[in-house]
Design a protein around this motif. Sequence first.
Motif, PDB file in Angstrom:
ATOM      1  N   VAL A  73       3.524  -5.207   2.302  1.00 46.79           N
ATOM      2  CA  VAL A  73       2.848  -6.088   3.246  1.00 46.79           C
ATOM      3  C   VAL A  73       3.219  -7.546   2.963  1.00 46.79           C
ATOM      4  CG1 VAL A  73       0.593  -6.906   4.005  1.00 46.79           C
ATOM      5  CG2 VAL A  73       0.945  -4.481   3.564  1.00 46.79           C
ATOM      6  N   GLU A 116     -13.597 -13.548   5.156  1.00 46.95           N
ATOM      7  CA  GLU A 116     -14.314 -13.663   6.433  1.00 46.95           C
ATOM      8  C   GLU A 116     -15.834 -13.658   6.259  1.00 46.95           C
ATOM      9  OE1 GLU A 116     -12.853 -11.431   9.674  1.00 46.95           O
ATOM     10  OE2 GLU A 116     -10.784 -11.510   9.008  1.00 46.95           O
ATOM     11  N   HIS A 142     -11.318 -17.179  10.710  1.00 46.55           N
ATOM     12  CA  HIS A 142     -10.526 -17.046  11.933  1.00 46.55           C
ATOM     13  C   HIS A 142     -10.635 -18.259  12.841  1.00 46.55           C
ATOM     14  CE1 HIS A 142      -8.560 -13.280  11.613  1.00 46.55           C
ATOM     15  NE2 HIS A 142      -9.669 -12.659  11.270  1.00 46.55           N
ATOM     16  N   THR A 159      -5.136  -8.760   1.994  1.00 40.21           N
ATOM     17  CA  THR A 159      -4.305  -8.193   0.941  1.00 40.21           C
ATOM     18  C   THR A 159      -4.049  -9.229  -0.154  1.00 40.21           C
ATOM     19  OG1 THR A 159      -3.282  -6.816   2.623  1.00 40.21           O
ATOM     20  CG2 THR A 159      -2.124  -7.008   0.524  1.00 40.21           C
ATOM     21  N   PRO A 187      -2.959 -14.652  11.859  1.00 40.19           N
ATOM     22  CA  PRO A 187      -3.323 -13.586  12.804  1.00 40.19           C
ATOM     23  C   PRO A 187      -3.755 -12.304  12.094  1.00 40.19           C
ATOM     24  CG  PRO A 187      -0.960 -14.037  12.872  1.00 40.19           C
ATOM     25  CD  PRO A 187      -1.558 -15.037  11.957  1.00 40.19           C
ATOM     26  N   ASN A 188      -4.371 -11.409  12.836  1.00 42.90           N
ATOM     27  CA  ASN A 188      -4.788 -10.109  12.294  1.00 42.90           C
ATOM     28  C   ASN A 188      -3.598  -9.405  11.674  1.00 42.90           C
ATOM     29  OD1 ASN A 188      -6.928  -9.771  15.097  1.00 42.90           O
ATOM     30  ND2 ASN A 188      -7.583 -10.086  13.008  1.00 42.90           N
ATOM     31  N   ALA A 189      -3.866  -8.723  10.572  1.00 41.44           N
ATOM     32  CA  ALA A 189      -2.863  -7.883   9.911  1.00 41.44           C
ATOM     33  C   ALA A 189      -1.705  -8.654   9.285  1.00 41.44           C
ATOM     34  CB  ALA A 189      -2.308  -6.822  10.864  1.00 41.44           C
ATOM     35  N   CYS A 190      -1.859  -9.979   9.105  1.00 39.22           N
ATOM     36  CA  CYS A 190      -0.748 -10.723   8.503  1.00 39.22           C
ATOM     37  C   CYS A 190      -0.802 -10.659   6.980  1.00 39.22           C
ATOM     38  CB  CYS A 190      -0.750 -12.169   8.966  1.00 39.22           C
ATOM     39  SG  CYS A 190      -2.052 -13.166   8.245  1.00 39.22           S
ATOM     40  N   GLY A 191      -1.864 -10.128   6.417  1.00 41.67           N
ATOM     41  CA  GLY A 191      -1.905  -9.945   4.971  1.00 41.67           C
ATOM     42  C   GLY A 191      -2.880 -10.851   4.244  1.00 41.67           C
ATOM     43  N   LYS A 192      -3.827 -11.449   4.960  1.00 44.21           N
ATOM     44  CA  LYS A 192      -4.780 -12.356   4.305  1.00 44.21           C
ATOM     45  C   LYS A 192      -5.667 -11.616   3.313  1.00 44.21           C
ATOM     46  CE  LYS A 192      -6.650 -13.428   8.273  1.00 44.21           C
ATOM     47  NZ  LYS A 192      -5.894 -12.544   9.167  1.00 44.21           N
ATOM     48  N   TYR A 218       0.886  -1.170   0.000  1.00 43.07           N
ATOM     49  CA  TYR A 218       0.000   0.000   0.000  1.00 43.07           C
ATOM     50  C   TYR A 218       0.919   1.213   0.000  1.00 43.07           C
ATOM     51  CZ  TYR A 218      -3.578  -3.325   1.353  1.00 43.07           C
ATOM     52  OH  TYR A 218      -4.436  -4.397   1.391  1.00 43.07           O
ATOM     53  N   LYS A 241      -7.221  -9.773  -2.185  1.00 47.61           N
ATOM     54  CA  LYS A 241      -7.456  -8.676  -3.135  1.00 47.61           C
ATOM     55  C   LYS A 241      -6.602  -8.851  -4.379  1.00 47.61           C
ATOM     56  CE  LYS A 241      -8.007  -5.315   0.515  1.00 47.61           C
ATOM     57  NZ  LYS A 241      -7.405  -4.144   1.132  1.00 47.61           N
ATOM     58  N   GLN A 297     -13.891  -7.894   2.796  1.00 51.82           N
ATOM     59  CA  GLN A 297     -14.096  -8.028   4.245  1.00 51.82           C
ATOM     60  C   GLN A 297     -15.129  -7.024   4.750  1.00 51.82           C
ATOM     61  OE1 GLN A 297     -10.466  -8.090   6.458  1.00 51.82           O
ATOM     62  NE2 GLN A 297     -11.468  -8.323   8.413  1.00 51.82           N
ATOM     63  N   ARG A 304       4.350   0.919   1.640  1.00 50.41           N
ATOM     64  CA  ARG A 304       4.431  -0.078   2.692  1.00 50.41           C
ATOM     65  C   ARG A 304       4.235  -1.470   2.137  1.00 50.41           C
ATOM     66  NH1 ARG A 304       0.514  -0.531   6.990  1.00 50.41           N
ATOM     67  NH2 ARG A 304       1.480  -2.317   7.963  1.00 50.41           N
TER      68      ARG A 304
HETATM   69  N1  LIG Z   1      -6.000   0.123   2.380  1.00 53.00           N
HETATM   70  C1  LIG Z   1      -4.865   0.011   3.116  1.00 53.00           C
HETATM   71  N2  LIG Z   1      -3.973   1.017   3.140  1.00 53.00           N
HETATM   72  C2  LIG Z   1      -2.837   0.907   3.865  1.00 53.00           C
HETATM   73  N3  LIG Z   1      -2.495  -0.154   4.596  1.00 53.00           N
HETATM   74  C3  LIG Z   1      -3.339  -1.201   4.615  1.00 53.00           C
HETATM   75  C4  LIG Z   1      -4.566  -1.173   3.877  1.00 53.00           C
HETATM   76  N4  LIG Z   1      -5.207  -2.336   4.070  1.00 53.00           N
HETATM   77  C5  LIG Z   1      -4.422  -3.055   4.892  1.00 53.00           C
HETATM   78  N5  LIG Z   1      -3.300  -2.386   5.222  1.00 53.00           N
HETATM   79  C6  LIG Z   1      -2.214  -2.889   6.083  1.00 53.00           C
HETATM   80  O1  LIG Z   1      -1.692  -4.063   5.517  1.00 53.00           O
HETATM   81  C7  LIG Z   1      -1.459  -5.040   6.521  1.00 53.00           C
HETATM   82  C8  LIG Z   1      -2.190  -6.320   6.160  1.00 53.00           C
HETATM   83  O2  LIG Z   1      -3.577  -6.053   6.215  1.00 53.00           O
HETATM   84  P1  LIG Z   1      -4.685  -7.104   5.805  1.00 53.00           P
HETATM   85  O3  LIG Z   1      -5.973  -6.400   5.723  1.00 53.00           O
HETATM   86  O4  LIG Z   1      -4.240  -7.855   4.611  1.00 53.00           O
HETATM   87  O5  LIG Z   1      -4.661  -8.058   7.082  1.00 53.00           O
HETATM   88  P2  LIG Z   1      -5.550  -9.323   7.416  1.00 53.00           P
HETATM   89  O6  LIG Z   1      -4.632 -10.471   7.517  1.00 53.00           O
HETATM   90  O7  LIG Z   1      -6.677  -9.450   6.468  1.00 53.00           O
HETATM   91  O8  LIG Z   1      -6.069  -8.950   8.869  1.00 53.00           O
HETATM   92  P3  LIG Z   1      -7.510  -9.154   9.559  1.00 53.00           P
HETATM   93  O9  LIG Z   1      -7.529 -10.540  10.094  1.00 53.00           O
HETATM   94  O10 LIG Z   1      -7.489  -8.169  10.678  1.00 53.00           O
HETATM   95  O11 LIG Z   1      -8.569  -8.889   8.557  1.00 53.00           O
HETATM   96  C9  LIG Z   1      -1.875  -4.425   7.834  1.00 53.00           C
HETATM   97  O12 LIG Z   1      -0.733  -3.992   8.507  1.00 53.00           O
HETATM   98  C10 LIG Z   1      -2.733  -3.265   7.446  1.00 53.00           C
HETATM   99  O13 LIG Z   1      -2.568  -2.210   8.360  1.00 53.00           O
END
Ligand SMILES: Nc1ncnc2c1ncn2[C@@H]1O[C@H](COP(=O)(O)OP(=O)(O)OP(=O)(O)O)[C@@H](O)[C@H]1O
Lengths: 352, 268
Positions: B19, B166, B198, B45, B38-43, B14, B48, B85, B17
């Motif tokens: 990911v 999810e 989850h 992303t 876990p949360n924020a691991c990039g699932k 993003y 998408k 999501q 950054r």
């Molecule tokens: N639109 C965005 N712009 C900037 N950073 C983002 C964006 N979406 C996600 N991120 C960042 O990318 C990383 C991965 O996010 P992602 O949504 O893929 O996590 P996730 O595994 O789906 O988590 P969750 O279980 O909480 O849904 C996180 O650190 C998040 O802060």
Amino acid sequence: MTAPVASGSHHRPVVRVGDALSIPYSRRGVVVFAVLVLVIAAVAVITLTAGRLGIELPNLLPALLSDPGGKEGFVLGRLRGPRLAVAVATGATLGVAGTLFQTVTRNPLGSPDVIGLGAGAAAGAAAAGLLWPGVIPIPAGALLGASIAMAAVWLGTGRGFSSPSRFIIVGIGVSAMGYAFTQYVIARSGREQATVLASYLNGTLASRSWGDAAVIWAALAVLLPAALLLGRRLLLIEMGDETADALGGRSGRTRLLSIAVAVCLSAAAVSVAGPVAFVALTAPQIARRLGRMAGAGIVLSAATGALLLATADLLVQQAPFDVHLPVGILTAAVGGVYLGYLLIREWKKGTI
Amino acid sequence: MASILQAERLRLAYDDRVVIDNLSIDIPDGGFTIIVGPNACGKSTLLKALARTLRPAAGRVLLAGKPIDSFRSKHVARQLAMLPQSPISPEAITVRDLVGRGRYPHQTLLRQWSRADDAAVAGAMMATGVEDLADRPVGALSGGQRQRVWIAMVLAQQTGLLLLDEPTTFLDIAHQYDVLELCARLHQDGRTLVAVLHDLNQAARYATNLVAMSRGEIVAQGPPGDVLTAELVERVFGLRCRVLTDPEAGSPMIVPLASARRYDAGQR
Ligand SMILES: Nc1ncnc2c1ncn2[C@@H]1O[C@H](COP(=O)(O)OP(=O)(O)OP(=O)(O)O)[C@@H](O)[C@H]1O
Ligand SMILES: [Mg+2]
């Protein structure tokens, strides 16, 4: 080929011609549109007949059908006819521009008035009219100013048009710069010119010509179909860019094309009437509530915009003020109240 | 099994950054792939990128062996559907109309609403049990009802490939299993599913291919029986647990240790 039939009692109503053509519609939308058209027609009749200079009602139809001379010819052909034609088309143009912007920003505040398009177009028109008179025509100046304003917004957000809230906040800044530039132009120019320009910059329909009417109707004839072609993809944008893209709606391109169309619409409106405030902001919202439907409602917004501006212009023509008030001042006064309401509502919702 | 959808050496970011870097994954054709982590691991992303709604900074996604951007966007949307999501419900839209929007990739300028569209919408609403809500505004539904309406929207797209981020959040436990059973049925009918979940026990019960992610990387993948071990759960989630056998489904099932998060948990 079979005749068009409306089918689907339990489902949504659809106009079908065989298998080749099928277009869904909203029953309520059709009724609302018909009513709006009738009311616009009524406002038009009052505009032409009211007051000391009005054409008497029994003479109106013959005057419209023939090519009258005398007082009727003057009122119809010079004084009120072109002004009415400009008011209706400009209102429609602003309504469509507003609905395009509000849909791509997914925010009722995302209207050309708020995000700097009107101000940019006005600054462009002012520059073309006063700073470099005769170098570029005023409509071209308006288009240029509107485009520069949008380019500034695009750059200012740091990520193009993809973040609606940034778009609006940067737009408000660009809007302020546009007004500042316009004031600068007025301050620099001679007094007489500046007075003329000042009235133009409020948005006025006084002493419009058939030439102005031709410009705005031509713009509408080209740009309304363009907006309608984008309409279905705009519906997808309402569900978020991600969903739109997943459905094949190509949100980035749709947004860019919609903004291009809206910029042209706004520039056309500004070039014939000046930056008439808040019609673009309010018309789509009123249309949406009247039609009670989700979606861009392009046709209903056009009709609502036309009605709003024609009515406002009728009021300023017939109201017992000592001066000839530019119609933009009336729309600004009424629309400003609505803008305040919107700001408070959005603020409570936490979207700004 | 051949892969219908593949990602090769993806870098996903993003702005600046990053990911996910250098991730490759094959989605088996006809499989039910479930991604956990876990949360924020990039699932999300990753999902998408697989659905081509996020353009990779490097690497590519292949649909049926060809780069996904080489197809027309609507063509892809007839093969692959994605439930984000947190989708946005337009103001004042009714359930039926929202579900109907899933038909966009099957429509053209002149054929904006065919009889097949009516049938697909009715079928999707039936499958998710939202027929009774058809004329209600989506904004006036409960979180769980809304989630089912969105799933119906995706089903109306009638694609062979479904990516669901999810799909069970907001749902009560019975509706969670309704959705999972629906997914299992779709899978049995021959569709390929990818879902982020989850709940590890649900994932193990329904997945044919379980993918565990951590910090933008795939840590393990394969049949749940091979993937879901106590070491993996501790490594990925930092949670100590025992793995039992689900007495109903025969799949692995985790039970967290009492005070599992405490490092002195050994002295039970
Ligand atoms: N639109 C965005 N712009 C900037 N950073 C983002 C964006 N979406 C996600 N991120 C960042 O990318 C990383 C991965 O996010 P992602 O949504 O893929 O996590 P996730 O595994 O789906 O988590 P969750 O279980 O909480 O849904 C996180 O650190 C998040 O802060
Ligand atoms: Mg996620």
